[in-house]
Design a protein around this motif. Structure first.
Motif, mmCIF file in Angstrom:
data_model
loop_
_atom_site.group_PDB
_atom_site.id
_atom_site.type_symbol
_atom_site.label_atom_id
_atom_site.label_comp_id
_atom_site.label_asym_id
_atom_site.label_seq_id
_atom_site.Cartn_x
_atom_site.Cartn_y
_atom_site.Cartn_z
ATOM 1 N N CYS A 10 0.843 -1.196 0.000
ATOM 2 C CA CYS A 10 0.000 0.000 0.000
ATOM 3 C C CYS A 10 0.883 1.252 0.000
ATOM 4 N N LYS A 11 1.855 1.289 0.886
ATOM 5 C CA LYS A 11 2.760 2.442 0.988
ATOM 6 C C LYS A 11 3.592 2.604 -0.277
ATOM 7 N N ILE A 12 4.061 1.486 -0.815
ATOM 8 C CA ILE A 12 4.855 1.534 -2.050
ATOM 9 C C ILE A 12 4.020 2.106 -3.187
ATOM 10 N N ASN A 13 2.773 1.641 -3.302
ATOM 11 C CA ASN A 13 1.890 2.142 -4.362
ATOM 12 C C ASN A 13 1.626 3.638 -4.195
ATOM 13 N N LEU A 14 1.392 4.085 -2.964
ATOM 14 C CA LEU A 14 1.173 5.510 -2.721
ATOM 15 C C LEU A 14 2.403 6.324 -3.115
ATOM 16 N N ASP A 15 3.584 5.803 -2.801
ATOM 17 C CA ASP A 15 4.821 6.501 -3.190
ATOM 18 C C ASP A 15 4.963 6.569 -4.710
ATOM 19 N N GLN B 117 2.658 11.631 -10.222
ATOM 20 C CA GLN B 117 1.743 12.753 -10.382
ATOM 21 C C GLN B 117 2.389 13.957 -11.049
ATOM 22 N N ALA B 118 3.684 14.010 -11.077
ATOM 23 C CA ALA B 118 4.361 15.104 -11.777
ATOM 24 C C ALA B 118 4.000 15.091 -13.260
ATOM 25 N N LEU B 119 3.714 13.910 -13.776
ATOM 26 C CA LEU B 119 3.332 13.786 -15.178
ATOM 27 C C LEU B 119 1.961 14.401 -15.448
ATOM 28 N N LEU B 120 1.168 14.552 -14.400
ATOM 29 C CA LEU B 120 -0.183 15.074 -14.568
ATOM 30 C C LEU B 120 -0.264 16.587 -14.386
ATOM 31 N N ILE C 281 -7.068 10.873 -9.696
ATOM 32 C CA ILE C 281 -5.931 10.293 -8.972
ATOM 33 C C ILE C 281 -5.873 10.863 -7.558
ATOM 34 N N ASP C 282 -6.099 12.171 -7.422
ATOM 35 C CA ASP C 282 -6.096 12.798 -6.100
ATOM 36 C C ASP C 282 -7.169 12.195 -5.202
ATOM 37 N N ALA D 161 -5.290 3.222 -9.474
ATOM 38 C CA ALA D 161 -4.735 4.555 -9.737
ATOM 39 C C ALA D 161 -3.413 4.455 -10.497
ATOM 40 N N LEU D 162 -2.583 3.484 -10.149
ATOM 41 C CA LEU D 162 -1.326 3.282 -10.879
ATOM 42 C C LEU D 162 -1.595 2.904 -12.327
ATOM 43 N N GLN D 163 -2.608 2.062 -12.542
ATOM 44 C CA GLN D 163 -2.979 1.683 -13.908
ATOM 45 C C GLN D 163 -3.436 2.915 -14.690
ATOM 46 N N ASP D 164 -4.229 3.774 -14.048
ATOM 47 C CA ASP D 164 -4.676 5.013 -14.701
ATOM 48 C C ASP D 164 -3.483 5.907 -15.052
#
Length: 93
Positions: free
Chosen positions: A29-34, A40-43, A54-55, A80-83
């Motif tokens: 969970c923590k790894i995915n959040l990181d 998110q910089a790409l967005l 995503i937010d 969210a990672l897939q998106d």
């Protein structure tokens, strides 16, 4: 005799390994959040509305994690990672 000893060793190994996998879920969970935070910089220049989605997903995942529902957190962050990956590829799914 050898078969029962081998079977016993296998069962013991399986039982000892089970808590290891359960203990790894909060880390996922923590790894995915990181990963999401890094991606998110790409967005920053996104106009498709994905940044808001995503937010929202991050907020929901953090709430699930705080409530101790790491399975739900992993489910939300995985989507969210897939998106994010689809956005990187230029897809708007």
């Amino acid at each position: 005799m050898k078969r029962s000893a081998l079977a016993g060793l296998f069962i013991t190994a399986a039982m000892l390994a089970s808590p290891v996998f359960a203990a790894g879920e909060p880390d996922l969970c923590k790894i995915n959040l990181d990963k999401i935070n890094n991606g998110q910089a790409l967005l920053a220049t996104d106009t498709s509305g994905k940044k808001g989605e995503i937010d929202t997903a991050v907020s929901q995942a953090k709430a699930a994690h705080a409530a101790g529902d790491d399975k739900k957190c992993i489910e939300i962050t995985s989507k969210a990672l897939q998106d994010l990956q689809n956005t990187e590829k230029g897809g708007n799914q």
